[in-house]
Design an enzyme around this catalytic site. Structure first.
Site, PDB file in Angstrom:
ATOM      1  N   CYS A 109     -45.639  14.781 -15.001  1.00 36.11           N
ATOM      2  CA  CYS A 109     -46.394  15.333 -16.126  1.00 36.11           C
ATOM      3  C   CYS A 109     -47.741  14.630 -16.176  1.00 36.11           C
ATOM      4  O   CYS A 109     -47.792  13.408 -16.275  1.00 36.11           O
ATOM      5  CB  CYS A 109     -45.679  15.085 -17.448  1.00 36.11           C
ATOM      6  SG  CYS A 109     -44.197  16.064 -17.646  1.00 36.11           S
ATOM      7  N   ILE A 110     -48.815  15.382 -16.083  1.00 38.33           N
ATOM      8  CA  ILE A 110     -50.139  14.759 -16.075  1.00 38.33           C
ATOM      9  C   ILE A 110     -50.683  14.718 -17.498  1.00 38.33           C
ATOM     10  O   ILE A 110     -50.556  15.706 -18.220  1.00 38.33           O
ATOM     11  CB  ILE A 110     -51.074  15.509 -15.123  1.00 38.33           C
ATOM     12  CG1 ILE A 110     -50.541  15.352 -13.696  1.00 38.33           C
ATOM     13  CG2 ILE A 110     -52.495  14.979 -15.209  1.00 38.33           C
ATOM     14  CD1 ILE A 110     -51.056  16.388 -12.728  1.00 38.33           C
TER      15      ILE A 110
END
Lengths: 110, 129, 102
Positions: A109-110
């Protein structure tokens, strides 16, 4: 930032993930859930506890796809699907449930 | 990546991650594992190679309490859940260290340098840590 | 007391241990720490390096680094002494000088 639990402050990063997993408690989880505007039911706790067991075993917070599959294997298809998990955690099951479970942000997850 | 399913239907490339360093002495091994997890989260075709001191990352029985570092060897057992099933160990590296597959935390395929080289040549992307 | 040499790089990855063993004088002590602890293992392709100088040098290896790498049960080269952090400090204090091979 941080959370106030039983008169002590538990440190968290700017997104609200606690920085020391050993400081987690059910009271803290309830506090984080309140910030996330989630009313914790037994179904919520089931996922949160599942995530804590997952972390204990593998030392990572799972990506959403991996979480969904693992929940399916453990609790069956009626719970192991993204619709069910999104109903419990509308802003993203991996992110919100991990945060409440005291885990780091899931990898990927960025 | 958002929690929803964006970015999951795209180009799938063959990624090979080559781990050549021992754990804990440097941060390469942990960062390399992170790269593998990210590529897997994006549903790429991932192979992971352990050679040279990288084979030590998989050594069973790691206990990091006294050095006050996170033991990340259990995470290799999570790779299966990420659909990362292609784990290769170079035979020569394993033998040079007096190790066998039974000493490792996950099942792996042991390949010779020659076989690994062939596999490496078939990849779209190769990254070493 | 003579010199204490500390080495922290894997003998498979760099020539640090070899260089140390080439220069260390008889009677010196060599302490293997971090990734250099792999050099203390018996039955590897580099075991002979340490074994060859066992008669002239005192060899120590740091226990917490051994345990971290899953080598707590592994066979060490005969004559290597496992030490803890307290012993590490003692070794530094007991020797005239410490050379940290990086």
């Amino acid at each position: 930032m941080g959370y106030q639990v039983n008169g002590t402050t538990v440190a968290a990063d700017e997104e609200g993930y606690i920085t020391d997993i050993s400081q987690w408690s059910r009271e803290l989880a309830a506090e984080i859930a309140k910030e996330e505007k989630i009313e914790m039911s037994d179904d919520h706790w089931e996922v949160v506890n599942f995530l804590r067991d997952y972390y204990e075993e593998y030392q990572i917070a799972p990506a959403i796809r991996v979480l969904t599959k693992a929940v399916k294997n453990s609790m069956g298809p009626e719970k192991g699907n993204s619709q069910y998990l999104y109903e419990l955690f509308p802003y993203g099951p991996a992110k919100q449930a991990c945060k409440i479970a005291g885990l780091p942000k899931p990898t990927g997850c960025i | 990546m958002q929690d929803d399913d964006i970015n999951t239907e795209g180009v799938v490339k063959k990624f090979m991650f080559v781990n050549r360093r021992a754990p804990y002495g440097t941060v390469y091994a942990l960062e390399g594992l992170e790269m593998v997890l990210i590529a897997a989260a994006f549903e790429q075709d991932v192979s992971v190679v352990f050679m040279d001191d990288g084979v030590y990352q998989l050594k069973k029985g790691q206990d990091t309490k006294a050095v006050n570092m996170k033991n990340f060897s259990p995470t290799f057992r999570a790779l299966d859940g990420y659909d990362v099933e292609k784990l290769y160990v170079e035979k020569e590296s394993l033998e040079a260290r007096g190790l066998s597959p039974a000493d490792l935390v996950v099942p792996v395929e042991v390949l010779s340098a020659d076989e690994l080289g062939t596999l490496m040549a078939e990849q779209d992307v190769v990254m070493t840590a | 007391m003579p010199m204490l040499h500390t080495v922290n790089k894997s003998p498979f990855q760099t020539t640090t241990l070899e260089s140390c063993l080439r220069l260390a004088k008889k009677g010196s002590a060599v302490l293997l720490i971090e990734d250099a602890v792999y050099g203390a293992l018996d039955g590897t392709a580099v075991s002979a390096r340490v074994a060859k100088r066992m008669k002239e040098l005192k060899f120590y290896v740091l226990g917490p680094d051994i345990a971290a790498r899953g080598l707590g049960e592994a066979k060490l080269i005969d004559g290597v002494t496992v030490v803890d952090y307290g012993n590490f400090v003692d070794l530094v204090a007991e020797h005239d000088a410490t050379q940290a091979w990086m």
